[in-house]
Scaffold this active site. Structure first.
Site, mmCIF file in Angstrom:
data_model
loop_
_atom_site.group_PDB
_atom_site.id
_atom_site.type_symbol
_atom_site.label_atom_id
_atom_site.label_comp_id
_atom_site.label_asym_id
_atom_site.label_seq_id
_atom_site.Cartn_x
_atom_site.Cartn_y
_atom_site.Cartn_z
ATOM 1 N N CYS A 90 4.601 -7.477 -0.980
ATOM 2 C CA CYS A 90 4.299 -7.375 -2.414
ATOM 3 C C CYS A 90 5.342 -6.473 -3.044
ATOM 4 O O CYS A 90 5.346 -6.253 -4.228
ATOM 5 C CB CYS A 90 2.928 -6.799 -2.671
ATOM 6 S SG CYS A 90 2.870 -5.033 -2.434
ATOM 7 N N GLY A 141 -2.030 -2.805 -5.224
ATOM 8 C CA GLY A 141 -2.668 -3.933 -5.894
ATOM 9 C C GLY A 141 -2.297 -5.277 -5.316
ATOM 10 O O GLY A 141 -2.891 -6.290 -5.661
ATOM 11 N N CYS A 142 -1.331 -5.294 -4.432
ATOM 12 C CA CYS A 142 -1.014 -6.567 -3.791
ATOM 13 C C CYS A 142 -2.075 -6.852 -2.750
ATOM 14 O O CYS A 142 -2.076 -7.884 -2.110
ATOM 15 C CB CYS A 142 0.341 -6.545 -3.111
ATOM 16 S SG CYS A 142 0.311 -5.679 -1.560
ATOM 17 N N GLY A 143 -2.980 -5.897 -2.604
ATOM 18 C CA GLY A 143 -4.079 -6.092 -1.671
ATOM 19 C C GLY A 143 -3.788 -5.472 -0.331
ATOM 20 O O GLY A 143 -4.602 -5.501 0.570
#
Lengths: 283, 283
Positions: A116, B115-117
């Site tokens: 990400c 937030g990309c997990g």
């Protein structure tokens, strides 16, 4: 057999994947909308907290195992004792008899990031890439189209709420397993965890993802032993370079009848070009 | 003034953002394509390695500062001495006179994810959320449309190569700054670093992103003091809950004339509904 060892206090089906909310559209009209759930899941290895993942929560046990396995914390599935997921406390506790080699050292290393573009992948992530040797696939264009049609039956959460990525492992045009998550790397790790648990060989598989083919995505798929990457999105330079190094057939921008082969076009038999031209003429 | 302190061995413009490659399309025809670059950038704080980010490389100095600031490693811009980016060794060295409070403790904490997990956000990320109080914005629908039209002039890399996310900080329909990156959180951190360096107040700004509004995205924008989030993509449940808690007006699925207000619709004057209906009739 190994799966029988797993005791799940709660299964993923016990948490909702979407919630209903109201939103105001551009005409000032109230709309009922579904929104993808996002919840923290703290992964423990032998009672030690490793990381907190923000996840949709579809398959937490496979996600926890896949994350630990992909980060090099665990490797021997036969030593696995249990994975206990408890959404009351948002935890996934993995117990293994395996000695997590130099856990401290791994937790200390923070040198490779997630695909990400941020965060931290612990030490061990890049390990073993040199030993990877993937079989050469033979693909037919018509089979790719058939697979893309079949995949359109999946990604329910995306159709319902958006804001998630979907990944699937496929054999020819059959989807063996498909999972969605708010984090695309969670989706990959979930499938990796499943395949590891079932001791599946990825040599005859195709990995499909809605997400972009960045460096980490390619590395993870190579570690799963899968020689073909199929994405609805694009590729990055490092993703492409890694696919070339690792011998992964890389097909991107695959939507409807369109796709772009960035690496391994020799492995694809273009047996359905006519209809493409027909489609083009129809436009 | 603070900017004058910065000495960059190399500026971001010295690395390409895209490379040209060939791909085979669905008709078996060779196509010349651009691919977004992806390169590691290891961020050092006072000579100590903190993290390696995979980045497009557009504005590495602001990215390094924004990452360190958002993770709570640094807070006092006046103590900043230099940011030295060297693409020869893919490093961004940040030197500050500020005592990075309990750096060891922060590096040890790995409990909140990106937030990309996935990945890891170090300790301090959630700090100070309670103190955040954002001004109430007044937005006009017509201004939102004008802003979306203006933003369409940006994201060159996306148009050229795809596989990147774009973020912009805007005042009314003017884009103050826009950046693209292979990691959407890199793009946010880059703008955060810029605003911090210039000591800009986000109170009158709108934050635009092509990416999904997940929990971390909302937290970062709140920390920038920006009360309005505008996204081309969707929202997650936690992103929405945080926007409600923090009082952020959240507009998603904004494309062309369409958008969905998930929170803060009272702050929007719907002054351009007619033309929507006209557009709808034309369909």
């Amino acid at each position: 057999m190994t799966q029988a060892k797993l005791h799940l206090i709660k299964t993923a089906t016990e948490v909702p994947l979407t919630i209903n909310v109201t939103a105001i559209d551009e005409n000032g009209v109230v709309q009922q909308k579904s929104v993808a759930c996002e919840r923290p899941l703290t992964v423990y290895l032998n009672w030690r907290p490793i990381v907190t993942l923000m996840t949709l929560g579809a398959r937490p046990e496979a996600l926890a195992l896949g994350y630990l396995k992909n980060q090099g914390f665990i490797s021997d599935v036969t030593q696995l004792e249990s994975v206990i997921v408890d959404w009351e406390v948002n935890s996934a506790a993995v117990i293994t008899k395996e000695q997590a080699q130099d856990l401290d050292a791994k937790l200390a290393e923070k040198t490779v990031t997630t695909g990400c573009g941020q965060g931290t992948v612990f030490g061990g992530f890049m390990e073993g890439l040199d030993n990877i040797s993937l079989p050469e696939p033979h693909l037919k264009q018509s089979m790719i189209y058939s697979l893309l049609r079949n995949i359109a039956q999946y990604n329910d959460t995306y159709k319902n709420a958006g804001a998630v990525h979907g990944c699937g492992v496929c054999i020819e045009d059959n989807i063996s397993s498909f999972v969605e998550d708010v984090g695309r790397h969670n989706a990959v790790d979930t499938l990796a965890g499943e395949m590891w648990l079932k001791q599946q060989d990825g040599g005859n598989m195709i990995f499909y993802t809605t997400g972009r083919l960045t460096s980490e995505m390619v590395i993870k798929v190579a570690k799963m032993g899968i020689p073909v990457l199929l994405s609805r999105s694009g590729v990055t330079q490092m993703g492409l370079e890694l696919a070339q190094q690792l011998g992964i057939t890389m097909i991107a921008r695959a939507k409807g009848r369109h796709f772009l082969v960035y690496h391994g076009a020799d492995n694809i038999e273009f047996d359905d070009i006519q209809s493409n031209q027909a489609v083009t003429q129809e436009r």
